[in-house]
Design an enzyme around this catalytic site. Structure first.
Site, PDB file in Angstrom:
ATOM      1  CE  LYS A  84      50.299 -40.629  51.893  1.00 57.02           C
ATOM      2  NZ  LYS A  84      49.716 -41.292  53.083  1.00 57.02           N
ATOM      3  CD  GLU A 140      27.690 -27.272  32.772  1.00 56.00           C
ATOM      4  OE1 GLU A 140      27.132 -27.759  31.760  1.00 56.00           O
ATOM      5  OE2 GLU A 140      28.698 -26.550  32.720  1.00 56.00           O
TER       6      GLU A 140
END
Length: 336
Positions: A296, A214
């Site tokens: 990170k 979607e």
């Protein structure tokens, strides 16, 4: 010295503009590597020396082609231009027919995304007007539209783009597509996939098995089996913007509605709704109540069983072990 057979040989029919330049080519699945005898004859009469070539269909091959199609009379009456193409997946396409064959190979599931050399395909493919009377050269549209108005035979122009929609060329088995205009030729759609109205799949991208799409699957992105991309979510591609890392989503993953992904995910991962993760996103990695480390997001690439959330009080992006399972609705996927 014998010549190595081409990896793929195909015969197609297509459209040219008034200058005789190819606009597009359709390759039926039955004429992609049709049979050994026909391939050997094609090599002989096309004087194939290896690599990629595009050439007219030799008359000797056409006779065998009539047997393959079992409709000789119809084939002799075809006025559309036909072409024979031989390609190696490691070599980039040299012309429009070769580029279209490589797109067909993806959508017919002969090749998975990122398994072919598609370098230069954007510069090779012409921009085409996709209309209700077939592909047209945009530079010729003015006269075409004028003639149609004089005849009171109105034409619709659906798009002006380099890539056509998938379903005008290939109908993959065992899938559902709510809006076919949002899937480009060259998309690889695994059996059991459902693509809803807001879903988009670019060329050289797709799903490897059952999936609910979607959101946006950008070029180069691969979605693992049994994963769910929620409404309006996005995966970062490599065609523009400077990103050179191919993004992938593992198996049994969930990207929440309006989320975004700029790192490769492992299996059984969840990104909460509305959270966009890029490679440089600072993440609090929570291993336990007493062990929290800042990393990170790129350091978490390909790792399994992760849950990414944004702390609603501090705004900090956090990651912890995912203990939930993602299960697709079997009623939506088992009867594709």
């Amino acid at each position: 010295m014998s010549v190595k057979e081409p990896e793929y040989l195909a015969i197609g029919v297509g459209t040219k503009n008034l200058q005789g330049q190819w606009l597009e080519v359709f390759f039926p699945k039955t004429l992609i590597n049709p049979n050994k005898e026909l391939v050997e004859k094609a090599i002989k009469y096309s004087q194939y020396k290896g690599g990629n070539i595009s050439c007219p269909v030799p008359q000797e091959v056409m006779k065998d082609l009539e047997k393959v199609l079992n409709n000789a009379a119809y084939l002799r009456g075809v006025s559309s231009p036909m072409i024979m193409v031989m390609v190696d997946s490691t070599a980039p396409p040299d012309d429009v027919p070769q580029a279209y064959l490589k797109l067909h190979l993806l959508s017919h599931r002969f090749k998975k995304p990122n398994e072919q050399n598609l370098d230069g395909i954007f510069s090779i493919l012409p921009t085409v007007a996709w209309t209700s009377i077939g592909p047209k050269d945009p530079n010729e549209l003015d006269q075409i539209l004028f003639n149609s108005r004089l005849a009171q035979d109105y034409i619709s122009i659906f798009s002006i783009d380099k890539f056509p929609k998938l379903t005008d060329y290939v109908i993959p088995e065992g899938i559902r597509i709510a809006d076919s205009h949002r899937i480009r030729l060259g998309a690889y759609i695994g059996e059991g996939t459902t693509v809803m109205h807001e879903g988009f799949i670019n060329f050289n991208a797709g799903t490897l098995g059952p999936a609910m799409i979607e959101g946006r699957v950008s070029a180069g992105v691969v979605i693992g089996a049994n994963s769910d991309l929620g409404g309006g979510c996005s995966t970062m591609g490599t065609l523009s913007g400077g990103n050179d890392v191919k993004i992938s989503v593992g198996e049994d993953c969930l990207l929440g509605a309006n989320s975004g992904l700029g790192i490769p995910l492992g299996n059984r991962c969840i990104v909460e709704a509305g959270l966009y993760i890029t490679a440089g996103t600072k993440v609090e990695l929570i291993k336990s109540k007493d062990e929290i480390k800042e990393v990170k997001a790129s350091e978490l690439a390909f790792k399994d069983d992760l849950l990414f959330i944004r702390n609603s009080l501090t705004g900090t992006v956090q990651c912890r072990q995912n203990t939930k399972s993602v299960n697709l609705n079997e009623d939506l996927h088992s009867n594709n």
